[in-house]
Design a protein around this motif. Structure first.
Motif, PDB file in Angstrom:
ATOM      1  N   MET A 193     -54.412 -52.782 -17.509  1.00  0.00           N
ATOM      2  CA  MET A 193     -54.276 -53.583 -16.294  1.00  0.00           C
ATOM      3  C   MET A 193     -53.386 -54.804 -16.512  1.00  0.00           C
ATOM      4  SD  MET A 193     -57.995 -53.427 -14.373  1.00  0.00           S
ATOM      5  CE  MET A 193     -58.906 -54.028 -15.785  1.00  0.00           C
ATOM      6  N   ASP A 194     -53.436 -55.403 -17.704  1.00  0.00           N
ATOM      7  CA  ASP A 194     -52.569 -56.548 -17.970  1.00  0.00           C
ATOM      8  C   ASP A 194     -51.098 -56.140 -18.029  1.00  0.00           C
ATOM      9  OD1 ASP A 194     -54.515 -58.540 -18.006  1.00  0.00           O
ATOM     10  OD2 ASP A 194     -53.820 -59.365 -19.904  1.00  0.00           O
ATOM     11  N   TRP A 195     -50.842 -54.870 -18.231  1.00  0.00           N
ATOM     12  CA  TRP A 195     -49.478 -54.356 -18.245  1.00  0.00           C
ATOM     13  C   TRP A 195     -48.901 -54.260 -16.827  1.00  0.00           C
ATOM     14  CZ3 TRP A 195     -48.814 -48.486 -18.008  1.00  0.00           C
ATOM     15  CH2 TRP A 195     -47.468 -48.130 -17.939  1.00  0.00           C
ATOM     16  N   TYR A 196     -49.607 -53.592 -15.926  1.00  0.00           N
ATOM     17  CA  TYR A 196     -48.995 -53.294 -14.631  1.00  0.00           C
ATOM     18  C   TYR A 196     -49.433 -54.226 -13.497  1.00  0.00           C
ATOM     19  CZ  TYR A 196     -53.444 -50.844 -13.716  1.00  0.00           C
ATOM     20  OH  TYR A 196     -54.778 -50.533 -13.551  1.00  0.00           O
ATOM     21  N   TYR A 197     -50.493 -55.007 -13.675  1.00  0.00           N
ATOM     22  CA  TYR A 197     -50.970 -55.811 -12.551  1.00  0.00           C
ATOM     23  C   TYR A 197     -50.003 -56.896 -12.089  1.00  0.00           C
ATOM     24  CZ  TYR A 197     -55.313 -54.682 -10.250  1.00  0.00           C
ATOM     25  OH  TYR A 197     -56.236 -54.126  -9.410  1.00  0.00           O
ATOM     26  N   PRO A 198     -49.212 -57.520 -12.950  1.00  0.00           N
ATOM     27  CA  PRO A 198     -48.222 -58.466 -12.424  1.00  0.00           C
ATOM     28  C   PRO A 198     -47.254 -57.822 -11.428  1.00  0.00           C
ATOM     29  CG  PRO A 198     -48.540 -58.835 -14.762  1.00  0.00           C
ATOM     30  CD  PRO A 198     -49.282 -57.571 -14.430  1.00  0.00           C
ATOM     31  N   VAL A 199     -46.992 -56.520 -11.611  1.00  0.00           N
ATOM     32  CA  VAL A 199     -46.162 -55.785 -10.659  1.00  0.00           C
ATOM     33  C   VAL A 199     -46.983 -55.413  -9.427  1.00  0.00           C
ATOM     34  CG1 VAL A 199     -44.746 -53.731 -10.309  1.00  0.00           C
ATOM     35  CG2 VAL A 199     -44.744 -54.887 -12.533  1.00  0.00           C
ATOM     36  N   LEU A 200     -48.171 -54.894  -9.624  1.00  0.00           N
ATOM     37  CA  LEU A 200     -49.005 -54.473  -8.504  1.00  0.00           C
ATOM     38  C   LEU A 200     -49.317 -55.629  -7.570  1.00  0.00           C
ATOM     39  CD1 LEU A 200     -50.716 -52.217  -7.164  1.00  0.00           C
ATOM     40  CD2 LEU A 200     -52.618 -52.933  -8.642  1.00  0.00           C
ATOM     41  N   GLY A 201     -49.667 -56.784  -8.115  1.00  0.00           N
ATOM     42  CA  GLY A 201     -50.002 -57.943  -7.296  1.00  0.00           C
ATOM     43  C   GLY A 201     -48.804 -58.562  -6.609  1.00  0.00           C
ATOM     44  N   GLY A 202     -47.604 -58.268  -7.096  1.00  0.00           N
ATOM     45  CA  GLY A 202     -46.403 -58.694  -6.410  1.00  0.00           C
ATOM     46  C   GLY A 202     -45.668 -59.874  -7.002  1.00  0.00           C
ATOM     47  N   ALA A 203     -46.182 -60.472  -8.078  1.00  0.00           N
ATOM     48  CA  ALA A 203     -45.511 -61.647  -8.639  1.00  0.00           C
ATOM     49  C   ALA A 203     -44.273 -61.277  -9.441  1.00  0.00           C
ATOM     50  CB  ALA A 203     -46.475 -62.435  -9.521  1.00  0.00           C
ATOM     51  N   VAL A 204     -44.187 -60.025  -9.879  1.00  0.00           N
ATOM     52  CA  VAL A 204     -43.043 -59.563 -10.668  1.00  0.00           C
ATOM     53  C   VAL A 204     -42.383 -58.395  -9.937  1.00  0.00           C
ATOM     54  CG1 VAL A 204     -42.300 -58.550 -12.859  1.00  0.00           C
ATOM     55  CG2 VAL A 204     -44.062 -60.331 -12.837  1.00  0.00           C
ATOM     56  N   ARG A 205     -41.107 -58.493  -9.727  1.00  0.00           N
ATOM     57  CA  ARG A 205     -40.334 -57.472  -9.033  1.00  0.00           C
ATOM     58  C   ARG A 205     -38.948 -57.361  -9.675  1.00  0.00           C
ATOM     59  NH1 ARG A 205     -44.488 -55.892  -7.003  1.00  0.00           N
ATOM     60  NH2 ARG A 205     -44.925 -55.530  -4.788  1.00  0.00           N
ATOM     61  N   GLY A 206     -38.144 -56.435  -9.178  1.00  0.00           N
ATOM     62  CA  GLY A 206     -36.766 -56.316  -9.610  1.00  0.00           C
ATOM     63  C   GLY A 206     -36.623 -55.885 -11.056  1.00  0.00           C
ATOM     64  N   GLU A 207     -35.579 -56.393 -11.714  1.00  0.00           N
ATOM     65  CA  GLU A 207     -35.288 -55.997 -13.089  1.00  0.00           C
ATOM     66  C   GLU A 207     -36.418 -56.362 -14.035  1.00  0.00           C
ATOM     67  OE1 GLU A 207     -31.542 -57.536 -14.292  1.00  0.00           O
ATOM     68  OE2 GLU A 207     -30.396 -56.413 -12.796  1.00  0.00           O
ATOM     69  N   GLN A 208     -37.061 -57.491 -13.782  1.00  0.00           N
ATOM     70  CA  GLN A 208     -38.171 -57.892 -14.651  1.00  0.00           C
ATOM     71  C   GLN A 208     -39.311 -56.886 -14.558  1.00  0.00           C
ATOM     72  OE1 GLN A 208     -39.958 -61.711 -13.800  1.00  0.00           O
ATOM     73  NE2 GLN A 208     -41.218 -61.689 -15.648  1.00  0.00           N
ATOM     74  N   ALA A 209     -39.599 -56.400 -13.356  1.00  0.00           N
ATOM     75  CA  ALA A 209     -40.662 -55.411 -13.177  1.00  0.00           C
ATOM     76  C   ALA A 209     -40.318 -54.105 -13.870  1.00  0.00           C
ATOM     77  CB  ALA A 209     -40.912 -55.173 -11.689  1.00  0.00           C
ATOM     78  N   ALA A 210     -39.088 -53.642 -13.693  1.00  0.00           N
ATOM     79  CA  ALA A 210     -38.677 -52.396 -14.333  1.00  0.00           C
ATOM     80  C   ALA A 210     -38.777 -52.503 -15.850  1.00  0.00           C
ATOM     81  CB  ALA A 210     -37.252 -52.046 -13.908  1.00  0.00           C
ATOM     82  N   ALA A 211     -38.352 -53.634 -16.395  1.00  0.00           N
ATOM     83  CA  ALA A 211     -38.421 -53.838 -17.842  1.00  0.00           C
ATOM     84  C   ALA A 211     -39.866 -53.895 -18.313  1.00  0.00           C
ATOM     85  CB  ALA A 211     -37.685 -55.116 -18.226  1.00  0.00           C
ATOM     86  N   LEU A 212     -40.737 -54.540 -17.528  1.00  0.00           N
ATOM     87  CA  LEU A 212     -42.145 -54.617 -17.904  1.00  0.00           C
ATOM     88  C   LEU A 212     -42.779 -53.234 -17.927  1.00  0.00           C
ATOM     89  CD1 LEU A 212     -44.688 -56.253 -18.521  1.00  0.00           C
ATOM     90  CD2 LEU A 212     -44.988 -56.606 -16.055  1.00  0.00           C
ATOM     91  N   VAL A 213     -42.497 -52.436 -16.925  1.00  0.00           N
ATOM     92  CA  VAL A 213     -43.048 -51.077 -16.883  1.00  0.00           C
ATOM     93  C   VAL A 213     -42.596 -50.283 -18.109  1.00  0.00           C
ATOM     94  CG1 VAL A 213     -42.926 -48.872 -15.658  1.00  0.00           C
ATOM     95  CG2 VAL A 213     -43.370 -50.980 -14.385  1.00  0.00           C
ATOM     96  N   GLU A 214     -41.327 -50.338 -18.428  1.00  0.00           N
ATOM     97  CA  GLU A 214     -40.811 -49.567 -19.561  1.00  0.00           C
ATOM     98  C   GLU A 214     -41.367 -50.069 -20.888  1.00  0.00           C
ATOM     99  OE1 GLU A 214     -39.251 -46.761 -19.352  1.00  0.00           O
ATOM    100  OE2 GLU A 214     -39.309 -47.004 -17.173  1.00  0.00           O
ATOM    101  N   SER A 215     -41.651 -51.356 -20.975  1.00  0.00           N
ATOM    102  CA  SER A 215     -42.048 -51.948 -22.253  1.00  0.00           C
ATOM    103  C   SER A 215     -43.337 -51.360 -22.811  1.00  0.00           C
ATOM    104  CB  SER A 215     -42.191 -53.466 -22.097  1.00  0.00           C
ATOM    105  OG  SER A 215     -43.340 -53.801 -21.311  1.00  0.00           O
ATOM    106  N   GLN A 216     -44.233 -50.906 -21.941  1.00  0.00           N
ATOM    107  CA  GLN A 216     -45.518 -50.398 -22.415  1.00  0.00           C
ATOM    108  C   GLN A 216     -45.790 -48.970 -21.944  1.00  0.00           C
ATOM    109  OE1 GLN A 216     -47.699 -52.122 -24.503  1.00  0.00           O
ATOM    110  NE2 GLN A 216     -45.980 -53.526 -24.664  1.00  0.00           N
ATOM    111  N   TRP A 217     -44.782 -48.306 -21.408  1.00  0.00           N
ATOM    112  CA  TRP A 217     -44.997 -46.952 -20.891  1.00  0.00           C
ATOM    113  C   TRP A 217     -45.543 -46.019 -21.973  1.00  0.00           C
ATOM    114  CZ3 TRP A 217     -44.735 -45.232 -15.926  1.00  0.00           C
ATOM    115  CH2 TRP A 217     -44.795 -43.844 -15.723  1.00  0.00           C
ATOM    116  N   ASP A 218     -44.936 -46.008 -23.124  1.00  0.00           N
ATOM    117  CA  ASP A 218     -45.371 -45.100 -24.186  1.00  0.00           C
ATOM    118  C   ASP A 218     -46.702 -45.518 -24.799  1.00  0.00           C
ATOM    119  OD1 ASP A 218     -43.121 -43.557 -23.810  1.00  0.00           O
ATOM    120  OD2 ASP A 218     -41.966 -44.544 -25.394  1.00  0.00           O
ATOM    121  N   THR A 219     -47.051 -46.776 -24.648  1.00  0.00           N
ATOM    122  CA  THR A 219     -48.335 -47.254 -25.169  1.00  0.00           C
ATOM    123  C   THR A 219     -49.495 -46.732 -24.333  1.00  0.00           C
ATOM    124  OG1 THR A 219     -47.322 -49.285 -26.007  1.00  0.00           O
ATOM    125  CG2 THR A 219     -49.721 -49.323 -25.656  1.00  0.00           C
TER     126      THR A 219
END
Length: 362
Positions: free
Chosen positions: A213-239
Motif C-alpha cells: 500500500m505504501d507503494w501505490y497509495y500516493p498514486v491512488l490518493g491522487g497526490a502523485v501523477r504524471g512522470e513521477q507516478a509512472a516512475a513510482l509504479v515501475e520502481s516496485q513492480w517486480d517487488t
C-alpha cells in the motif's frame, strides 16, 4: 462510452449482495461474518465506508444508507470514530485520522451516484466534524499523525498510506463544502500542503515500505501523477507483482491479496496505465461461486489465506470494476473531484516543509 466490463452487471450485483449478507442489522459492516465457528471480523470506519460505496455502485441504496447512518450515530463529539469494534463492541478507542477522513469520500461518491443533495446535506455535519478532527492532527510541515488515543496522546508517526487516502478525502470534503455553500479555504490549503509532503518529503513518514500500500497509495490518493507516478509504479513492480496472480500484501511473504490488487488496478487506471485491465482480470481467480471474493492466496502453499471472504475485498473489486468500465457517475472519483483532476500540489507553506529558506537578516 463505457468500456466493455470485465464483470457483468449480474456479477457485480452478486458481489454486492455478498457484502449485504454480512452486514449487521445495526448497519455496521464487519471485515467478514462469522464462518465455520470463527468469530466475525472487526469493524473499522474506513473499510466500512468502502463497503458502503460498493453497495451504492450496485444500486443497493438501503443497506448503504443504513451503513452511513450507523457511522453517523457512532461518531464521537470530537469528530472521530473508535479504531475498532468487535462483536459491535468498541475494543480499540483511539481515533485514526484516515478513518475519519474517508467519510468525505463516501459522501462525495454517494452524491455523484444518487444525486441526492438532501441526503448528503444531512450528512454534512458528520463530514465537517470528521475533517476538523483530521486537521487537528496535521503537523506544521503538513503530514498528518495517524492517531489520537483516548487519553489525548497523539501517535508519533505519520503514515504514507493513511495520508495519501486523507489527501483524496480532503479534496472531496472541499468539494462538498463548496456544494453546500460553506467553502473551507483552510481545508484546501491543508490539502495542498499534505499533497506536497506526500510527493516530495518521504522523511515525513514512518518506513512501512514492506507493505504494498505504501507503494501505490500516493498514486491512488491522487497526490502523485504524471512522470513521477509512472516512475513510482515501475520502481516496485517486480517487488510486489506476482505474474498472473496479482499484488502481494507485503514484499516478503508469498501472499497475494484481492483488495490490494484492486486498489493497484484503480491507481493504474488513474494514470492511464494499460496494465490495469489485465491485472484486474488476473485477480478473478479469487472469485467464489456466490459472488464473494477470497481475501488472498498463499501461492507457495497453494491455498487461500486467510480463509475468509472479506467485505472489503468484495468492495475493492466493485470499485475497480466501476473505475474500469465507467458504469456510474462516480467511476472517476480516483481521477478527479468536482471536475478538477487529482494531482500534485504546490505547498501552501513552503517554509514549513523546508522547501523555502527563511531569508537571512541583514
Amino acid at each position: 462510452m463505457p468500456a466493455d466490463p470485465i464483470l457483468t452487471p449480474e456479477q457485480i450485483q452478486a458481489t454486492a449482495q455478498s457484502i449485504a449478507r454480512q452486514q449487521y442489522p445495526s448497519g455496521a459492516i464487519p471485515w467478514y461474518a462469522e464462518f465455520d465457528g470463527y468469530p466475525a471480523g472487526h469493524v473499522d470506519a474506513w473499510n466500512h465506508v468502502e463497503a458502503a460505496m460498493a453497495l451504492t455502485v450496485a444500486g443497493l441504496t438501503e443497506p448503504a444508507r443504513r451503513a452511513y447512518a450507523w457511522l453517523r450515530d457512532q461518531q464521537r463529539p470530537d469528530g472521530s470514530w473508535p479504531a475498532k469494534w468487535e462483536s459491535e463492541q468498541v475494543t480499540e478507542t483511539g481515533g485514526e485520522s484516515n478513518h475519519a477522513a474517508y467519510i468525505a469520500v463516501g459522501m462525495w461518491h454517494e452524491l455523484l451516484i444518487t444525486g441526492d443533495d438532501e441526503y448528503v446535506r444531512g450528512m454534512w455535519p458528520t463530514v465537517r466534524r470528521a475533517v476538523d478532527y483530521v486537521l487537528s492532527l496535521q503537523t506544521e510541515r503538513g503530514d498528518i499523525k495517524w492517531i489520537r488515543y483516548e487519553d489525548g496522546r497523539v501517535g508519533e508517526e505519520s503514515l504514507l498510506t493513511g495520508c495519501s487516502s486523507i489527501y483524496q478525502g480532503l479534496r472531496c470534503a472541499v468539494a462538498l463544502a463548496e456544494r453546500f455553500g460553506e467553502p473551507q479555504p483552510d481545508w484546501e490549503l491543508a490539502a495542498d500542503q499534505l499533497g506536497h509532503v506526500i510527493a516530495h518529503h518521504p522523511e515525513a513518514f514512518a518506513d512501512k515500505s514492506r507493505w504494498s500500500m505504501d507503494w501505490y497509495y500516493p498514486v491512488l490518493g491522487g497526490a502523485v501523477r504524471g512522470e513521477q507516478a509512472a516512475a513510482l509504479v515501475e520502481s516496485q513492480w517486480d517487488t510486489f507483482m506476482v505474474p498472473e496472480l496479482g499484488c502481494r500484501c507485503v514484499s516478503d511473504q508469498p501472499w497475494v491479496t484481492g483488495a490490494e490488487t484492486c486498489e493497484l488496478v484503480m491507481a493504474l487506471d488513474a494514470i492511464g496505465d494499460p496494465r490495469a485491465r489485465s491485472v484486474f482480470r488476473e485477480i478473478q481467480f479469487l472469485r467464489h461461486e456466490d459472488g464473494s471474493y477470497w481475501t488472498g492466496w498463499q501461492f507457495r502453499d497453494q491455498r487461500h489465506f486467510p480463509g475468509d471472504r472479506s467485505t472489503y475485498t468484495a468492495a475493492a473489486v466493485i470499485l475497480a470494476a466501476d473505475a474500469l468500465s465507467g458504469a456510474t457517475p462516480a467511476a472517476r472519483i480516483f481521477k478527479e473531484i468536482a471536475g478538477r483532476p487529482l494531482g500534485p500540489s504546490a505547498p501552501s507553506d513552503p517554509l514549513a516543509c523546508g522547501c523555502a529558506q527563511v531569508p537571512a537578516r541583514t
